[in-house]
Motif scaffolding. Structure first.
Motif, PDB file in Angstrom:
ATOM      1  N   VAL A 228     -39.176  49.524  90.069  1.00 10.46           N
ATOM      2  CA  VAL A 228     -38.333  50.390  89.240  1.00 10.46           C
ATOM      3  C   VAL A 228     -38.075  49.695  87.915  1.00 10.46           C
ATOM      4  O   VAL A 228     -38.290  48.490  87.770  1.00 10.46           O
ATOM      5  CB  VAL A 228     -36.984  50.694  89.926  1.00 10.46           C
ATOM      6  CG1 VAL A 228     -37.196  51.415  91.244  1.00 10.46           C
ATOM      7  CG2 VAL A 228     -36.168  49.421  90.131  1.00 10.46           C
ATOM      8  N   LEU A 367     -34.249  57.767  94.817  1.00 11.05           N
ATOM      9  CA  LEU A 367     -35.436  56.917  94.902  1.00 11.05           C
ATOM     10  C   LEU A 367     -35.801  56.564  96.337  1.00 11.05           C
ATOM     11  O   LEU A 367     -36.946  56.209  96.614  1.00 11.05           O
ATOM     12  CB  LEU A 367     -35.224  55.642  94.085  1.00 11.05           C
ATOM     13  CG  LEU A 367     -35.183  55.828  92.563  1.00 11.05           C
ATOM     14  CD1 LEU A 367     -34.747  54.549  91.880  1.00 11.05           C
ATOM     15  CD2 LEU A 367     -36.549  56.265  92.040  1.00 11.05           C
ATOM     16  N   LEU A 400     -31.563  52.998  87.602  1.00 12.01           N
ATOM     17  CA  LEU A 400     -32.883  52.638  88.119  1.00 12.01           C
ATOM     18  C   LEU A 400     -33.820  53.816  87.884  1.00 12.01           C
ATOM     19  O   LEU A 400     -33.574  54.925  88.364  1.00 12.01           O
ATOM     20  CB  LEU A 400     -32.815  52.320  89.613  1.00 12.01           C
ATOM     21  CG  LEU A 400     -31.780  51.286  90.062  1.00 12.01           C
ATOM     22  CD1 LEU A 400     -31.850  51.095  91.573  1.00 12.01           C
ATOM     23  CD2 LEU A 400     -31.980  49.961  89.346  1.00 12.01           C
ATOM     24  N   GLY A 402     -37.640  55.394  88.272  1.00 13.20           N
ATOM     25  CA  GLY A 402     -38.802  55.180  89.113  1.00 13.20           C
ATOM     26  C   GLY A 402     -39.811  56.327  89.001  1.00 13.20           C
ATOM     27  O   GLY A 402     -39.474  57.454  88.653  1.00 13.20           O
ATOM     28  N   VAL A 403     -41.032  55.938  89.268  1.00 18.20           N
ATOM     29  CA  VAL A 403     -41.364  54.576  89.655  1.00 18.20           C
ATOM     30  C   VAL A 403     -42.081  53.895  88.503  1.00 18.20           C
ATOM     31  O   VAL A 403     -42.629  54.554  87.627  1.00 18.20           O
ATOM     32  CB  VAL A 403     -42.266  54.546  90.914  1.00 18.20           C
ATOM     33  CG1 VAL A 403     -41.526  55.030  92.130  1.00 18.20           C
ATOM     34  CG2 VAL A 403     -43.537  55.340  90.728  1.00 18.20           C
TER      35      VAL A 403
END
Length: 455
Positions: A228, A367, A400, A402-403
């Protein structure tokens, strides 16, 4: 249509190979074939205003064109043998460092003067990492910035444009060996040469596999990096980035003993998307110009996966995970760290109410529905470990994306000259599976040019 040397790919490897060749052997007839656009025509349509996500251009201007995928990167040249590839295994550690330093001097000469060279030498941060179960890799880092990197590439192109024939928007379909000549086949014309240098980067990995198969060049499966991109307030990592700029930190997880590492750190930077073979993944950029700085820092957390028999398609594995992310989010997913550890999907309102403003418009999601559990567990472990040396990393509002997937070509069998079993055919840069960075790719181009000139 006949050339002494044809270079396929105008990324850093191909560019520096051409530069060195025309300086040593001025009478050579050289052509460069590039699937993407010329530098001045490279422009991603995403403006976060009218166009907020990838529209799948025929040729991705972020990944292809003069300068390669590194043209719009943040221009980090890591001078080290500890990461960025295994070029030193082919040419020796001293030679590899010598060539990387030579590339650094050229970058300064072509517009990078005044940029800062960072170093991990004599830093107290290394001790801080060791005390918390982390390992800081050694390197000197030249940060050009996306803006200065563009200036450097422009100046190099202006020097080279009249010394070789450039064929932009001209992807090579096949490379055929016929007696002592190579036939370079495009959709419109065929061209011949006695020596061919292939430098098509990571985005050309599938094509490179086809070339190896058609020419019976041995290659072995490599790895794929999956993870990530973390975005957080710049102040959290300021004590690291102000001194080191790029800190490559490695952690061995307690649960599975997997290695998780930081990668491509962008202080005061932006998160961006990139298109690799039609798959949308995430990356990061930063600028040297303070007026273009943001209040955020971003970096990748990656886990390398190596596969053994009977499975050999490491890139296919990474692509399948990226496709799943694209399926759920229409592109890149984003999740608050606090939502991830609580097992809930992020939504627009929670991200908007957070104390961190995203620099990329991505789809809020979960995620854990995309990433393999083992990889995600390792990333979560690493975030808590980084929080010990940079308090605030594990805050709920840390984002975060992603990906992030780093695709590697199968490692092509080459000798100390980076020449394949087919004499006169050289493979350099990231498509060789040997280099994984701007500095190593550039150095490999210089090395091959000198080897050819010597012959």
């Amino acid at each position: 249509m006949n050339y002494d040397i044809i270079i396929i790919g105008a990324g850093p490897g191909g560019i520096f190979a051409l530069y060195e060749l025309v300086n040593i052997c001025q009478d050579l007839k050289i052509a460069v074939f590039e699937a993407g656009h010329s530098l001045e025509e490279r422009k991603c349509p995403i403006d976060n205003d009218k166009v907020k996500s990838c529209i799948h251009c025929k040729s991705c201007s972020i990944m292809n064109g003069f300068g390669g995928a590194g043209a719009f990167s943040d221009g980090k040249y890591n001078i080290t043998n500890q990461f960025g590839g295994s070029l030193y295994e082919y040419i020796g550690k001293e030679k590899a460092l010598e060539l990387m330093n030579y590339v650094d001097r050229l970058n300064l000469e072509f517009g990078g003067e005044g940029t800062k060279l960072y170093s991990t030498s004599n830093t107290k941060i290394k001790k801080l990492c060791i005390q918390n179960g982390l390992h800081l890799l050694d390197a000197s880092v030249r940060h050009l910035g996306t803006d200065v990197n563009f200036v450097v590439l422009s100046n190099i192109y202006n020097l080279l444009k009249d010394k070789a024939d450039f064929y932009f928007d001209t992807p090579v379909e096949h490379v055929v060996y016929n007696s002592s000549k190579y036939i370079i086949k495009t959709a419109k014309e065929n061209y011949t040469c006695s020596k061919c240098i292939i430098s098509v980067g990571r985005s050309g990995s599938k094509w490179m596999e086809t070339v190896c198969r058609e020419l019976s060049i041995p290659a072995r499966s490599n790895r794929v990096d999956i993870g990530v991109r973390v975005e957080l307030p710049a102040q959290v990592f300021a004590h690291l980035t102000d001194e080191l700029y790029e800190s490559k930190i490695v952690y061995r997880t307690a649960k599975f003993e997997d290695l998780v590492r930081t990668f491509c750190m962008n202080p005061y930077g932006v998160v961006v998307t990139e298109n690799t073979n039609g798959i949308i993944t995430v990356n990061g950029h930063s600028y040297d110009d303070p007026s273009k700085h943001t209040e955020n820092t971003n970096f990748a957390l990656l886990v390398a996966k190596h596969f053994s028999e009977p499975f050999s398609d490491s890139n296919g594995y990474g692509e399948s995970i990226a496709r799943l992310s694209n399926m759920l989010g229409g592109g890149v997913l984003v999740q608050r760290f606090g939502d991830l550890i609580r097992g809930r999907r992020s939504n627009s309102s929670r991200i908007k109410e957070g104390f961190l403003t995203p620099t990329l418009s991505a789809t809020p999601g979960d995620l854990s529905l995309v990433m393999p559990k083992r990889i995600l567990d390792g990333i979560i472990e690493m975030i808590y470990r980084l929080d010990k040396i940079a308090p605030g990393t594990a805050n709920d509002d840390t984002l975060l994306y992603g990906v992030e997937v780093k695709f590697y070509n199968m490692e092509v069998e080459i000798d100390g000259h980076l020449e394949t079993a087919k004499k006169g055919l050289y493979v350099i840069g990231d498509c060789s599976g040997v280099t994984h960075s701007l500095s190593h790719a550039s150095a490999s181009g210089i090395h091959v040019a000198r080897c050819i000139a010597g012959k």
